[in-house]
Design a protein around this motif. Structure first.
Motif, PDB file in Angstrom:
ATOM      1  N   TYR A 254      88.913  31.469  24.781  1.00  0.00           N
ATOM      2  CA  TYR A 254      88.300  31.788  23.495  1.00  0.00           C
ATOM      3  C   TYR A 254      89.335  31.618  22.388  1.00  0.00           C
ATOM      4  O   TYR A 254      90.414  32.208  22.444  1.00  0.00           O
ATOM      5  N   LEU A 255      88.985  30.799  21.414  1.00  0.00           N
ATOM      6  CA  LEU A 255      89.913  30.435  20.352  1.00  0.00           C
ATOM      7  C   LEU A 255      89.244  30.640  18.987  1.00  0.00           C
ATOM      8  O   LEU A 255      88.027  30.540  18.871  1.00  0.00           O
ATOM      9  N   PRO A 256      90.025  30.895  17.937  1.00  0.00           N
ATOM     10  CA  PRO A 256      89.444  30.990  16.597  1.00  0.00           C
ATOM     11  C   PRO A 256      89.058  29.602  16.086  1.00  0.00           C
ATOM     12  O   PRO A 256      89.862  28.669  16.135  1.00  0.00           O
ATOM     13  N   GLY A 257      87.823  29.463  15.622  1.00  0.00           N
ATOM     14  CA  GLY A 257      87.341  28.160  15.189  1.00  0.00           C
ATOM     15  C   GLY A 257      87.166  28.046  13.689  1.00  0.00           C
ATOM     16  O   GLY A 257      87.728  28.838  12.915  1.00  0.00           O
ATOM     17  N   LEU A 258      86.362  27.082  13.269  1.00  0.00           N
ATOM     18  CA  LEU A 258      86.175  26.790  11.853  1.00  0.00           C
ATOM     19  C   LEU A 258      85.220  27.753  11.160  1.00  0.00           C
ATOM     20  O   LEU A 258      85.088  27.726   9.936  1.00  0.00           O
ATOM     21  N   GLU A 259      84.517  28.566  11.930  1.00  0.00           N
ATOM     22  CA  GLU A 259      83.583  29.571  11.387  1.00  0.00           C
ATOM     23  C   GLU A 259      82.441  28.945  10.596  1.00  0.00           C
ATOM     24  O   GLU A 259      81.955  29.514   9.621  1.00  0.00           O
ATOM     25  N   LEU A 260      81.987  27.777  11.016  1.00  0.00           N
ATOM     26  CA  LEU A 260      80.841  27.147  10.379  1.00  0.00           C
ATOM     27  C   LEU A 260      79.532  27.598  11.021  1.00  0.00           C
ATOM     28  O   LEU A 260      78.451  27.359  10.482  1.00  0.00           O
ATOM     29  N   THR A 261      79.625  28.235  12.177  1.00  0.00           N
ATOM     30  CA  THR A 261      78.474  28.743  12.904  1.00  0.00           C
ATOM     31  C   THR A 261      78.947  29.801  13.897  1.00  0.00           C
ATOM     32  O   THR A 261      80.132  29.851  14.248  1.00  0.00           O
ATOM     33  N   GLN A 262      78.005  30.642  14.348  1.00  0.00           N
ATOM     34  CA  GLN A 262      78.296  31.580  15.421  1.00  0.00           C
ATOM     35  C   GLN A 262      78.001  30.959  16.790  1.00  0.00           C
ATOM     36  O   GLN A 262      78.393  31.505  17.824  1.00  0.00           O
ATOM     37  N   THR A 263      77.310  29.832  16.791  1.00  0.00           N
ATOM     38  CA  THR A 263      76.810  29.229  18.021  1.00  0.00           C
ATOM     39  C   THR A 263      77.915  28.544  18.811  1.00  0.00           C
ATOM     40  O   THR A 263      78.635  27.702  18.283  1.00  0.00           O
ATOM     41  N   MET A 264      78.015  28.902  20.076  1.00  0.00           N
ATOM     42  CA  MET A 264      78.982  28.277  20.986  1.00  0.00           C
ATOM     43  C   MET A 264      78.236  27.295  21.879  1.00  0.00           C
ATOM     44  O   MET A 264      77.279  27.682  22.551  1.00  0.00           O
ATOM     45  N   ILE A 265      78.653  26.042  21.857  1.00  0.00           N
ATOM     46  CA  ILE A 265      77.937  25.046  22.649  1.00  0.00           C
ATOM     47  C   ILE A 265      78.806  24.514  23.796  1.00  0.00           C
ATOM     48  O   ILE A 265      80.033  24.563  23.749  1.00  0.00           O
ATOM     49  N   ILE A 266      78.102  24.012  24.797  1.00  0.00           N
ATOM     50  CA  ILE A 266      78.712  23.248  25.893  1.00  0.00           C
ATOM     51  C   ILE A 266      78.016  21.889  25.884  1.00  0.00           C
ATOM     52  O   ILE A 266      76.801  21.810  26.065  1.00  0.00           O
ATOM     53  N   PRO A 267      78.736  20.798  25.630  1.00  0.00           N
ATOM     54  CA  PRO A 267      78.119  19.473  25.542  1.00  0.00           C
ATOM     55  C   PRO A 267      78.099  18.724  26.871  1.00  0.00           C
ATOM     56  O   PRO A 267      78.671  19.166  27.870  1.00  0.00           O
ATOM     57  N   HIS A 268      77.425  17.582  26.868  1.00  0.00           N
ATOM     58  CA  HIS A 268      77.425  16.599  27.966  1.00  0.00           C
ATOM     59  C   HIS A 268      76.863  17.160  29.272  1.00  0.00           C
ATOM     60  O   HIS A 268      77.343  16.811  30.358  1.00  0.00           O
ATOM     61  N   TYR A 269      75.848  18.018  29.184  1.00  0.00           N
ATOM     62  CA  TYR A 269      75.301  18.608  30.418  1.00  0.00           C
ATOM     63  C   TYR A 269      74.831  17.531  31.389  1.00  0.00           C
ATOM     64  O   TYR A 269      74.970  17.683  32.608  1.00  0.00           O
ATOM     65  N   ASN A 270      74.285  16.434  30.863  1.00  0.00           N
ATOM     66  CA  ASN A 270      73.798  15.360  31.724  1.00  0.00           C
ATOM     67  C   ASN A 270      74.916  14.730  32.550  1.00  0.00           C
ATOM     68  O   ASN A 270      74.683  14.183  33.625  1.00  0.00           O
ATOM     69  N   GLU A 271      76.144  14.809  32.062  1.00  0.00           N
ATOM     70  CA  GLU A 271      77.275  14.193  32.760  1.00  0.00           C
ATOM     71  C   GLU A 271      78.023  15.178  33.664  1.00  0.00           C
ATOM     72  O   GLU A 271      78.564  14.782  34.697  1.00  0.00           O
ATOM     73  N   ILE A 272      78.073  16.448  33.272  1.00  0.00           N
ATOM     74  CA  ILE A 272      78.994  17.375  33.943  1.00  0.00           C
ATOM     75  C   ILE A 272      78.318  18.481  34.738  1.00  0.00           C
ATOM     76  O   ILE A 272      79.016  19.332  35.314  1.00  0.00           O
ATOM     77  N   HIS A 273      76.993  18.485  34.833  1.00  0.00           N
ATOM     78  CA  HIS A 273      76.310  19.647  35.418  1.00  0.00           C
ATOM     79  C   HIS A 273      76.654  19.880  36.886  1.00  0.00           C
ATOM     80  O   HIS A 273      76.505  20.994  37.386  1.00  0.00           O
ATOM     81  N   ASP A 274      77.131  18.854  37.591  1.00  0.00           N
ATOM     82  CA  ASP A 274      77.509  19.030  38.999  1.00  0.00           C
ATOM     83  C   ASP A 274      79.019  19.011  39.210  1.00  0.00           C
ATOM     84  O   ASP A 274      79.488  19.017  40.355  1.00  0.00           O
ATOM     85  N   ASP A 275      79.792  18.994  38.139  1.00  0.00           N
ATOM     86  CA  ASP A 275      81.241  18.839  38.249  1.00  0.00           C
ATOM     87  C   ASP A 275      81.928  20.094  38.792  1.00  0.00           C
ATOM     88  O   ASP A 275      81.471  21.222  38.563  1.00  0.00           O
ATOM     89  N   CYS A 276      83.043  19.857  39.470  1.00  0.00           N
ATOM     90  CA  CYS A 276      83.907  20.934  39.937  1.00  0.00           C
ATOM     91  C   CYS A 276      85.292  20.750  39.334  1.00  0.00           C
ATOM     92  O   CYS A 276      85.702  19.635  39.004  1.00  0.00           O
ATOM     93  N   LEU A 277      86.012  21.847  39.196  1.00  0.00           N
ATOM     94  CA  LEU A 277      87.367  21.828  38.639  1.00  0.00           C
ATOM     95  C   LEU A 277      88.214  22.834  39.401  1.00  0.00           C
ATOM     96  O   LEU A 277      87.804  23.992  39.561  1.00  0.00           O
ATOM     97  N   ASP A 278      89.362  22.414  39.856  1.00  0.00           N
ATOM     98  CA  ASP A 278      90.268  23.307  40.590  1.00  0.00           C
ATOM     99  C   ASP A 278      89.561  24.016  41.745  1.00  0.00           C
ATOM    100  O   ASP A 278      89.817  25.193  42.036  1.00  0.00           O
ATOM    101  N   GLY A 279      88.625  23.301  42.380  1.00  0.00           N
ATOM    102  CA  GLY A 279      87.949  23.823  43.556  1.00  0.00           C
ATOM    103  C   GLY A 279      86.746  24.706  43.290  1.00  0.00           C
ATOM    104  O   GLY A 279      86.174  25.266  44.240  1.00  0.00           O
ATOM    105  N   VAL A 280      86.331  24.836  42.027  1.00  0.00           N
ATOM    106  CA  VAL A 280      85.162  25.673  41.719  1.00  0.00           C
ATOM    107  C   VAL A 280      84.165  24.874  40.874  1.00  0.00           C
ATOM    108  O   VAL A 280      84.529  23.897  40.216  1.00  0.00           O
ATOM    109  N   HIS A 281      82.920  25.306  40.889  1.00  0.00           N
ATOM    110  CA  HIS A 281      81.874  24.661  40.104  1.00  0.00           C
ATOM    111  C   HIS A 281      81.985  25.132  38.655  1.00  0.00           C
ATOM    112  O   HIS A 281      82.065  26.334  38.393  1.00  0.00           O
ATOM    113  N   ILE A 282      81.981  24.181  37.700  1.00  0.00           N
ATOM    114  CA  ILE A 282      82.288  24.555  36.315  1.00  0.00           C
ATOM    115  C   ILE A 282      81.202  25.424  35.680  1.00  0.00           C
ATOM    116  O   ILE A 282      81.507  26.209  34.772  1.00  0.00           O
TER     117      ILE A 282
END
Length: 240
Positions: free
Chosen positions: A154-182
């Motif tokens: 969690y990082l301080p952002g530009l404060e243009l919105t309260q909404t936190m998004i996660i992009p590219h779901y179509n590409e990353i929905h099955d991805d794993c990182l460091d042995g765990v599902h993202i």
């Protein structure tokens, strides 16, 4: 100000501005006839890729019949001119890349301060969209980040919105990182006290005068669960 939070603002081949869910038409409607565009890079020292990705954006705008009079790339080479370049721009594109790297650069150039009085159009692309939030959710994405106890999600952002998004779901929905599902092992637990809006490429959020509207296929992750917000070619207004 008109703010667009996109997963990707270009077509799959990168040649045109994405027309899915009416994005290109809506962007065209809120911009002046002749555009002065500022592309802000995610990694200020990666000038070779900054020029390459900036040129993709410029060519896509021109191929989609936007009249681009000035196109400037902002990175380490001209960061001392940030305030001037922001003021002179009709359209600001916040590029994609590594969220923490871009977040650090935005803070270094005091972008949040210079955007407070900005009345033009901003398009966030992937990481650029994520860094628009007041509190940015920097979900681990590079090998070792999930295992690194010092990594800040969690990082301080530009404060243009309260909404936190996660992009590219179509590409990353099955991805794993460091042995765990993202999603199942990272995003779901992190949503215990927060809500994340998940976008596929072609979906976006338009923010204007305090109203936030999602266009296209999108999901919500909240309290450890994921649910569908809406299907493609639909609109949904987020609660303020």
């Amino acid at each position: 100000m008109h703010l667009f939070l996109t997963s990707s603002n270009l077509t799959l081949n990168g040649q045109y501005i994405n027309e899915e869910n009416g994005f290109r038409s809506l962007l065209f409607d809120v911009l002046p006839h002749h555009i002065r565009c500022l592309y802000i890079a995610s990694d200020p020292i990666d000038t070779i890729h900054n020029d390459e990705w900036g040129n993709y954006q410029k060519k896509a705008l021109m191929n989609s019949h936007f009249l681009v009079d000035i196109f400037t790339i902002l990175d380490d080479r001209n960061k001392e001119k940030t305030e001037e370049l922001v003021k002179e721009s009709d359209l600001i594109i916040l590029g994609g890349g590594h969220v923490p790297t871009q977040n650090k650069f935005f803070r270094e150039i005091h972008l949040k301060k210079y955007l407070k009085e900005y009345e033009g159009v901003i398009v966030g692309v992937s990481a650029g969209s994520m860094n628009c939030a007041k509190t940015v959710y920097a979900m681990p994405e590079l090998p070792g980040e999930y295992l690194d106890k010092k990594y800040q999600r969690y990082l301080p952002g530009l404060e243009l919105t309260q909404t936190m998004i996660i992009p590219h779901y179509n590409e990353i929905h099955d991805d794993c990182l460091d042995g765990v599902h993202i999603f199942k092992d990272i995003a779901y637990p992190d949503s215990a006290k927060r809500t994340f809006i998940v976008l596929v490429d072609g979906s976006f959020i338009h923010i204007h005068e305090g109203k936030e509207v999602i266009y296209g296929l999108s999901y919500k992750i909240e309290k450890g669960k994921q649910s569908l917000i809406q299907e493609k070619d639909c609109m949904f207004t987020l609660d303020s």
